[in-house]
Each structure stands twice: as C-alpha cells, then as structure tokens.
Design a protein around this motif. Structure first.
Motif, PDB file in Angstrom:
ATOM      1  N   GLY A 167      -7.276  -4.716   0.509  1.00 23.43           N
ATOM      2  CA  GLY A 167      -6.668  -3.848   1.511  1.00 23.43           C
ATOM      3  C   GLY A 167      -5.514  -3.047   0.963  1.00 23.43           C
ATOM      4  N   THR A 168      -4.707  -3.660   0.116  1.00 18.56           N
ATOM      5  CA  THR A 168      -3.561  -2.956  -0.478  1.00 18.56           C
ATOM      6  C   THR A 168      -4.024  -1.787  -1.331  1.00 18.56           C
ATOM      7  N   LEU A 169      -5.011  -2.018  -2.178  1.00 15.98           N
ATOM      8  CA  LEU A 169      -5.503  -0.952  -3.052  1.00 15.98           C
ATOM      9  C   LEU A 169      -6.162   0.166  -2.251  1.00 15.98           C
ATOM     10  N   ALA A 170      -6.902  -0.197  -1.208  1.00 21.43           N
ATOM     11  CA  ALA A 170      -7.557   0.823  -0.393  1.00 21.43           C
ATOM     12  C   ALA A 170      -6.536   1.708   0.309  1.00 21.43           C
ATOM     13  N   ILE A 171      -5.520   1.087   0.898  1.00 17.58           N
ATOM     14  CA  ILE A 171      -4.480   1.857   1.585  1.00 17.58           C
ATOM     15  C   ILE A 171      -3.694   2.702   0.587  1.00 17.58           C
ATOM     16  N   GLY A 172      -3.434   2.141  -0.592  1.00 16.34           N
ATOM     17  CA  GLY A 172      -2.680   2.883  -1.592  1.00 16.34           C
ATOM     18  C   GLY A 172      -3.408   4.116  -2.081  1.00 16.34           C
ATOM     19  N   LEU A 173      -4.698   4.012  -2.348  1.00 11.80           N
ATOM     20  CA  LEU A 173      -5.446   5.158  -2.856  1.00 11.80           C
ATOM     21  C   LEU A 173      -5.559   6.266  -1.807  1.00 11.80           C
ATOM     22  N   HIS A 174      -5.994   5.894  -0.618  1.00 10.84           N
ATOM     23  CA  HIS A 174      -6.136   6.917   0.422  1.00 10.84           C
ATOM     24  C   HIS A 174      -4.775   7.503   0.799  1.00 10.84           C
ATOM     25  N   GLY A 175      -3.781   6.628   0.943  1.00 10.35           N
ATOM     26  CA  GLY A 175      -2.440   7.113   1.303  1.00 10.35           C
ATOM     27  C   GLY A 175      -1.832   7.989   0.228  1.00 10.35           C
ATOM     28  N   GLY A 176      -2.169   7.740  -1.048  1.00 11.73           N
ATOM     29  CA  GLY A 176      -1.652   8.590  -2.112  1.00 11.73           C
ATOM     30  C   GLY A 176      -2.100  10.030  -1.956  1.00 11.73           C
ATOM     31  N   GLY A 177      -3.368  10.241  -1.602  1.00 15.45           N
ATOM     32  CA  GLY A 177      -3.847  11.596  -1.380  1.00 15.45           C
ATOM     33  C   GLY A 177      -3.216  12.251  -0.169  1.00 15.45           C
ATOM     34  N   VAL A 178      -3.039  11.477   0.897  1.00 15.24           N
ATOM     35  CA  VAL A 178      -2.417  12.021   2.110  1.00 15.24           C
ATOM     36  C   VAL A 178      -0.965  12.400   1.854  1.00 15.24           C
ATOM     37  N   LEU A 179      -0.211  11.499   1.218  1.00 12.02           N
ATOM     38  CA  LEU A 179       1.201  11.780   0.953  1.00 12.02           C
ATOM     39  C   LEU A 179       1.376  12.941  -0.024  1.00 12.02           C
ATOM     40  N   ALA A 180       0.463  13.094  -0.972  1.00 11.03           N
ATOM     41  CA  ALA A 180       0.569  14.213  -1.910  1.00 11.03           C
ATOM     42  C   ALA A 180       0.475  15.542  -1.175  1.00 11.03           C
ATOM     43  N   ARG A 181      -0.483  15.661  -0.267  1.00 14.05           N
ATOM     44  CA  ARG A 181      -0.654  16.913   0.467  1.00 14.05           C
ATOM     45  C   ARG A 181       0.494  17.155   1.455  1.00 14.05           C
ATOM     46  N   LEU A 182       0.822  16.149   2.256  1.00 12.79           N
ATOM     47  CA  LEU A 182       1.886  16.326   3.247  1.00 12.79           C
ATOM     48  C   LEU A 182       3.256  16.426   2.583  1.00 12.79           C
ATOM     49  N   GLY A 183       3.459  15.700   1.478  1.00 15.81           N
ATOM     50  CA  GLY A 183       4.723  15.818   0.758  1.00 15.81           C
ATOM     51  C   GLY A 183       4.917  17.204   0.180  1.00 15.81           C
ATOM     52  N   ALA A 184       3.848  17.801  -0.329  1.00 12.21           N
ATOM     53  CA  ALA A 184       3.942  19.170  -0.834  1.00 12.21           C
ATOM     54  C   ALA A 184       4.321  20.144   0.281  1.00 12.21           C
ATOM     55  N   GLU A 185       3.783  19.931   1.477  1.00 12.24           N
ATOM     56  CA  GLU A 185       4.141  20.800   2.596  1.00 12.24           C
ATOM     57  C   GLU A 185       5.611  20.641   2.973  1.00 12.24           C
ATOM     58  N   GLY A 237       0.818  -1.209   0.000  1.00  9.96           N
ATOM     59  CA  GLY A 237       0.000   0.000   0.000  1.00  9.96           C
ATOM     60  C   GLY A 237       0.847   1.252   0.000  1.00  9.96           C
ATOM     61  N   LEU A 238       1.977   1.226   0.725  1.00  6.18           N
ATOM     62  CA  LEU A 238       2.876   2.375   0.730  1.00  6.18           C
ATOM     63  C   LEU A 238       3.482   2.604  -0.650  1.00  6.18           C
ATOM     64  N   LEU A 239       3.864   1.516  -1.322  1.00  4.27           N
ATOM     65  CA  LEU A 239       4.429   1.642  -2.666  1.00  4.27           C
ATOM     66  C   LEU A 239       3.422   2.275  -3.626  1.00  4.27           C
ATOM     67  N   PHE A 240       2.194   1.779  -3.624  1.00  4.74           N
ATOM     68  CA  PHE A 240       1.167   2.342  -4.498  1.00  4.74           C
ATOM     69  C   PHE A 240       0.882   3.800  -4.143  1.00  4.74           C
ATOM     70  N   ALA A 241       0.895   4.111  -2.841  1.00  6.24           N
ATOM     71  CA  ALA A 241       0.633   5.484  -2.418  1.00  6.24           C
ATOM     72  C   ALA A 241       1.710   6.438  -2.926  1.00  6.24           C
ATOM     73  N   VAL A 242       2.965   6.011  -2.878  1.00  3.69           N
ATOM     74  CA  VAL A 242       4.053   6.859  -3.372  1.00  3.69           C
ATOM     75  C   VAL A 242       3.917   7.085  -4.882  1.00  3.69           C
ATOM     76  N   VAL A 243       3.588   6.017  -5.614  1.00  2.00           N
ATOM     77  CA  VAL A 243       3.419   6.143  -7.060  1.00  2.00           C
ATOM     78  C   VAL A 243       2.301   7.131  -7.385  1.00  2.00           C
ATOM     79  N   LEU A 244       1.235   7.108  -6.606  1.00  2.87           N
ATOM     80  CA  LEU A 244       0.122   8.018  -6.847  1.00  2.87           C
ATOM     81  C   LEU A 244       0.399   9.433  -6.341  1.00  2.87           C
ATOM     82  N   ALA A 245       1.243   9.566  -5.321  1.00  2.00           N
ATOM     83  CA  ALA A 245       1.446  10.869  -4.690  1.00  2.00           C
ATOM     84  C   ALA A 245       2.475  11.731  -5.406  1.00  2.00           C
ATOM     85  N   VAL A 246       3.525  11.128  -5.943  1.00  2.00           N
ATOM     86  CA  VAL A 246       4.618  11.914  -6.522  1.00  2.00           C
ATOM     87  C   VAL A 246       4.146  12.853  -7.634  1.00  2.00           C
ATOM     88  N   PRO A 247       3.306  12.404  -8.583  1.00  2.00           N
ATOM     89  CA  PRO A 247       2.892  13.331  -9.642  1.00  2.00           C
ATOM     90  C   PRO A 247       2.087  14.518  -9.141  1.00  2.00           C
TER      91      PRO A 247
END
Length: 274
Positions: free
Chosen positions: A149-167, A90-100
């Motif tokens: 579970g992996t996909l759910a964590i990845g999608l939600h975590g991608g949005g969280v990491l995008a916002r916090l990573g930008a900060e 889930g963390l891997l998918f979240a990073v892939v979704l968050a970086v762009p």
C-alpha cells in the motif's frame, strides 16, 4: 454624432453572433443524452435500493450494535495506526518522486524543453496508473501487507504532486522572479530564491490535502491486501460480520475527522489558510 451618443455606443454590449443559442441548446441536449445513457447503462435506479431493502435493514440493525469488545478494539486500533503509517510513508515517497519533476515542469522556471518533456512524461506515467492497479501489482510482487500500500500510494501520489506542485510554482508573482533573473541568477537560484518561497504556503496546503487523500486511499487499497484498516473491512464483509463492520466504519470516520482537524491546524500554522 454627439459625444453622449458616442459614449453610449461605446458602452453598449456587442450583439451575440447568430447561432450561439442554438449551439448551446445542442450541447446541453448532448450532455443530457450522455448522462441519461450512463445512468441507464449502470442500472443506478431507486428501484434497486427498494429491491435490496431486506439486506439494507439487516445491515442498519447491525450498525446500531457495533462490536466493542476490548480484544476487537485493540485490533481496530492497530489497523488505524497501520493506516496512518501507510499514509505518511506514501506521502514521503510521493514527495521524493515529485520534487525532481515539479520544478522542471513549471513554466516560470524556464528549464530546457527536453527536460520538461521528460518530466511531463514521467509524471504522467506515475499518475496515469491508478493507485489500485499499483497496489495489485505490488501485492503480487512483494506480497500483501502495508508495504504494498505504501509503494502504491507513493508512486501514484508522486505523479499527482508533480503536476499540482508545478501549477503552484507557476502561480507565484512574476515580479520577484524577474528581479532575481535580472541579477544574473540561474534557473536553480531563481527557483530557490524567488519561486519556491512564494509557493511555500500553497505547497504546504497541497501536501496536507494529499495526506488526507492518502488516508482514504489506503482504506480502499486494504481490500486488495495492501494492509491498513481496509483489510479488516474486507475481512468483515466477506464473513458477514456486520457488527465488526460497524466498529470499523466508525473508526474510519473518526480517523478522517481527526486528519481533517490536524490538516486545518497545520494549514493555519503554515499560513495556507485564514
């Protein structure tokens, strides 16, 4: 007017505007009323614990005698491994979704306004849906199991990491960023050479914290069929197997303790913690 008096007047604090204490008291009373209304509406009173004391005593007695049968411990071990796999995937998918989205969202990158708006909406849509809702949707789509579970964590975590990573990107020292820009570097080069390297420690700490959150979240998502140790917890609760539940709870606590220690060591290695 003598100079000492002038300096004293300059140092003297300005009087507070009238009406501010009354406004603060009104705000405090409004907050207290809102909290009292919330507690009353939920029925969270000490009397509820007293009324359920018989079930609580039965549960505590069972917790004192966990199921340590070798066959059940092997089942718990497989569930723990599956939980770790869900959290990492889930963390891997979240990073892939968050970086762009994280890079255009940062103000100091200076991306086009249309791109920033699209990235903001994209990140808000991902994190706006709770991970539990994502899990229910994926369980209904692809069936129960760790994949949901992996996909759910990845999608939600991608949005969280995008916002916090930008900060994290926005919090870097602006001097090196301006120095790179003065050389004629574009947005991508400025972000790659001046912004991301400065934010590397903070981003690493953010990723490790998200991993810890993923472990806790995957435990909860198991109750809706999304795999991991949470699925075994839900089964034990439904069948009233409190001895099994005791073993599973201890396994969750041990897993969270190990994850916290590993995260702390990784933060030190990356320079994100003293």
């Amino acid at each position: 007017m003598i100079p000492d008096e002038l300096s004293w007047r300059a140092r003297a604090p300005l009087p507070l505007p009238r009406g501010r204490p009354r406004g603060r008291w009104s705000a405090a009373l409004a907050v207290a009323a809102a909290l009292g209304w919330a507690v009353t509406g939920t029925g969270a009173r000490p009397g509820a614990l007293i009324a359920g004391r018989i079930g609580g005593v039965r549960l505590l007695r069972a917790f004192a005698h966990p199921d340590l049968a070798p066959a059940f411990l092997r089942l718990v071990g497989r569930a723990v491994v599956e939980t770790v796999q869900i959290s990492l995937s889930g963390l891997l998918f979240a990073v892939v979704l968050a970086v762009p989205a994280a890079v255009p969202l940062a103000d100091n990158v200076g991306g086009p306004s249309l791109l920033r708006t699209a990235a903001r909406m994209y990140a808000a849509a991902l994190r706006g849906v709770p991970d539990l809702i994502w899990a229910l949707l994926f369980v209904a789509t692809i069936g129960p199991g760790p994949g949901a579970g992996t996909l759910a964590i990845g999608l939600h975590g991608g949005g969280v990491l995008a916002r916090l990573g930008a900060e994290q990107l926005e919090a870097v020292d602006p001097a090196p960023v301006e120095a790179i820009r003065l050389t004629g570097a574009g947005r991508f080069a400025t972000a790659a050479l001046a912004i991301v390297p400065q934010a590397a420690a903070g981003l690493t700490s953010l990723l490790l914290y998200q991993w810890e959150c993923n472990i806790r979240t995957s435990t909860v998502l198991g109750f809706v069929g999304a795999g991991g140790i949470g699925q075994e917890l839900a089964s034990s609760l439904r069948l009233l197997r409190y001895a099994d539940l005791s073993t599973l709870v201890m396994a969750v606590l041990a897993l969270m303790l190990v994850a916290a220690v590993l995260s702390r060591l990784a933060r030190r290695w990356a320079g994100a913690a003293a």
